[in-house]
Design an enzyme around this catalytic site. Sequence first.
Site, PDB file in Angstrom:
ATOM      1  N   ARG A  24       0.839  -1.203   0.000  1.00  0.00           N
ATOM      2  CA  ARG A  24       0.000   0.000   0.000  1.00  0.00           C
ATOM      3  C   ARG A  24       0.875   1.254   0.000  1.00  0.00           C
ATOM      4  O   ARG A  24       2.042   1.238   0.386  1.00  0.00           O
ATOM      5  CB  ARG A  24      -0.929   0.026   1.208  1.00  0.00           C
ATOM      6  CG  ARG A  24      -0.249   0.214   2.566  1.00  0.00           C
ATOM      7  CD  ARG A  24      -0.151   1.667   2.999  1.00  0.00           C
ATOM      8  NE  ARG A  24       0.692   1.862   4.178  1.00  0.00           N
ATOM      9  CZ  ARG A  24       1.978   2.167   4.133  1.00  0.00           C
ATOM     10  NH1 ARG A  24       2.596   2.298   2.986  1.00  0.00           N
ATOM     11  NH2 ARG A  24       2.679   2.328   5.238  1.00  0.00           N
ATOM     12  N   HIS A  83       0.635   8.911  10.339  1.00  0.00           N
ATOM     13  CA  HIS A  83       0.762   8.810  11.802  1.00  0.00           C
ATOM     14  C   HIS A  83      -0.528   9.232  12.502  1.00  0.00           C
ATOM     15  O   HIS A  83      -0.502   9.726  13.623  1.00  0.00           O
ATOM     16  CB  HIS A  83       1.965   9.624  12.304  1.00  0.00           C
ATOM     17  CG  HIS A  83       3.262   9.015  11.863  1.00  0.00           C
ATOM     18  ND1 HIS A  83       3.867   7.984  12.544  1.00  0.00           N
ATOM     19  CD2 HIS A  83       4.038   9.260  10.789  1.00  0.00           C
ATOM     20  CE1 HIS A  83       4.984   7.631  11.906  1.00  0.00           C
ATOM     21  NE2 HIS A  83       5.106   8.391  10.837  1.00  0.00           N
ATOM     22  N   GLY A 117       8.814   1.273   2.535  1.00  0.00           N
ATOM     23  CA  GLY A 117       7.665   1.964   3.114  1.00  0.00           C
ATOM     24  C   GLY A 117       6.375   1.656   2.375  1.00  0.00           C
ATOM     25  O   GLY A 117       5.428   2.441   2.412  1.00  0.00           O
ATOM     26  N   SER A 153       4.697  -1.250   2.817  1.00  0.00           N
ATOM     27  CA  SER A 153       4.009  -2.286   3.600  1.00  0.00           C
ATOM     28  C   SER A 153       4.163  -3.681   3.030  1.00  0.00           C
ATOM     29  O   SER A 153       3.187  -4.432   2.892  1.00  0.00           O
ATOM     30  CB  SER A 153       2.523  -1.956   3.758  1.00  0.00           C
ATOM     31  OG  SER A 153       2.391  -1.006   4.754  1.00  0.00           O
ATOM     32  N   SER A 154       5.397  -4.036   2.734  1.00  0.00           N
ATOM     33  CA  SER A 154       5.633  -5.424   2.337  1.00  0.00           C
ATOM     34  C   SER A 154       5.227  -6.354   3.482  1.00  0.00           C
ATOM     35  O   SER A 154       4.790  -7.476   3.252  1.00  0.00           O
ATOM     36  CB  SER A 154       7.090  -5.638   1.952  1.00  0.00           C
ATOM     37  OG  SER A 154       7.944  -5.231   2.997  1.00  0.00           O
ATOM     38  N   ASP A 208      -2.195  -0.127   7.244  1.00  0.00           N
ATOM     39  CA  ASP A 208      -1.549  -0.941   6.213  1.00  0.00           C
ATOM     40  C   ASP A 208      -2.353  -2.209   5.937  1.00  0.00           C
ATOM     41  O   ASP A 208      -2.585  -2.587   4.791  1.00  0.00           O
ATOM     42  CB  ASP A 208      -0.131  -1.333   6.645  1.00  0.00           C
ATOM     43  CG  ASP A 208       0.693  -0.131   7.056  1.00  0.00           C
ATOM     44  OD1 ASP A 208       0.282   1.004   6.739  1.00  0.00           O
ATOM     45  OD2 ASP A 208       1.742  -0.316   7.702  1.00  0.00           O
TER      46      ASP A 208
HETATM   47  C1  GLA Z   1       3.552   2.624   9.347  1.00  0.00           C
HETATM   48  C2  GLA Z   1       2.560   1.923  10.266  1.00  0.00           C
HETATM   49  C3  GLA Z   1       1.142   2.440   9.995  1.00  0.00           C
HETATM   50  C4  GLA Z   1       1.099   3.952  10.066  1.00  0.00           C
HETATM   51  C5  GLA Z   1       2.207   4.577   9.217  1.00  0.00           C
HETATM   52  C6  GLA Z   1       2.303   6.072   9.387  1.00  0.00           C
HETATM   53  O1  GLA Z   1       3.319   2.279   8.026  1.00  0.00           O
HETATM   54  O2  GLA Z   1       2.595   0.527  10.044  1.00  0.00           O
HETATM   55  O3  GLA Z   1       0.243   1.841  10.887  1.00  0.00           O
HETATM   56  O4  GLA Z   1       1.195   4.371  11.402  1.00  0.00           O
HETATM   57  O5  GLA Z   1       3.475   4.026   9.518  1.00  0.00           O
HETATM   58  O6  GLA Z   1       1.189   6.702   8.884  1.00  0.00           O
END
Ligand code: GLA
Length: 367
Positions: free
Chosen positions: A38, A45, A134, A136-137, A182
């Site tokens: 994603r 955050h 960054g 979300s693997s 994510d």
């Molecule tokens: C990471 C975390 C998410 C989110 C983002 C920041 O990807 O896994 O849950 O907090 O950082 O938006």
Amino acid sequence: MARVVTAADTATLERRTRDGFRRRFGRDALLVATAPGRANLIGEHTDYNEGFVLPFAIARRTAVAAAARGDRMVCVASAGAAGFVSFDLDALIQRGEPGWGDYVRGVVAESLAVGIDPGGFDAWVDSDVPAGAGLSSSAALEVALCGVVEQLTGCTFDVLDKARLCRRAEQAYAGVPCGIMDQMASVLAAKDSLVLLDCRDLSWSLVALPAGEVRLLLVDSGLPHDLGQGEFARRVEQCEEAARAIGVSSLREAAREQAVSLADPLLRRRALHVVDENARVLTAVDAIRMNDWSSLGRAMNESHASMRDLYEVSCPKMDELVAELHRAGALGARMTGGGFGGCAIGLFPAGALLPDFASCADTPSDG
Ligand code: GLA
């Protein structure tokens, strides 16, 4: 070097993953489950502060090919990472080596905890989601593994249960106190749509991004980002502290004046980011619904500035990459994801000549 993250073909990935399974285990896989990585358009955050997020599934997925073993062992190997994961379903499932195996241990253990027992299985993992970028693997792996559990057992998790299970796996086994953005984005994965998620009650809706109007460009900075390194957990703690100081259960409940009047300057900066970022997500959704791309771009720019100056999760190279996207004609640009590296996202008019970063090296081999 910065690289554009291009789309990758799922059919090719599935074929590669089945081939990898056959080579590794000497028999055919019975099933393949996949899930996407994603990116987040805006709302950073905010998820672990019960706020709003606006992520979307990217056209790059992780695949897991699997077959039941007929015993109680789970054995998993990966094309993209060293090591072999092996554990007994009837013994206590604990964190261990290799580190990526904790996602497998976590999803299986959390499935058992809700009474869903996949039985022993072999699995082979392959992915087009770049690790450490960054994107979300980790969520893609968790959600794909959940798909394996579903197919092995014939059970189907509903959207929220699946995302929550995967999040628990990540928190308890990978040790990251992440929010649920994510996993929800990966589970919901809809084409050409963003997911507007309210992390307080987990209500969500899809927001269509009209493809003929604008394009989103994702650029991997190449700077490794590792959420386990403590800064992420520190931000989570600081937000909790700020909420306590204001006297609310989460920063979602804080009014802007309350954030502004916090005595501690660091907590004030953190709280202000969260309060304003929540408002920016709603502004962004209104802008998209009205095809008002300059307002959307402005919200993205403000979000980046806030991550840089108030939340302090950017870094000079990322700021430079965002500036480069602006020079290339972006209507808005920002770092996306947890921070300290990873990807930048730029919003461009549909017909724009996109900047000439190198393309992300496609499809790792399963050698
Ligand atoms: C990471 C975390 C998410 C989110 C983002 C920041 O990807 O896994 O849950 O907090 O950082 O938006």
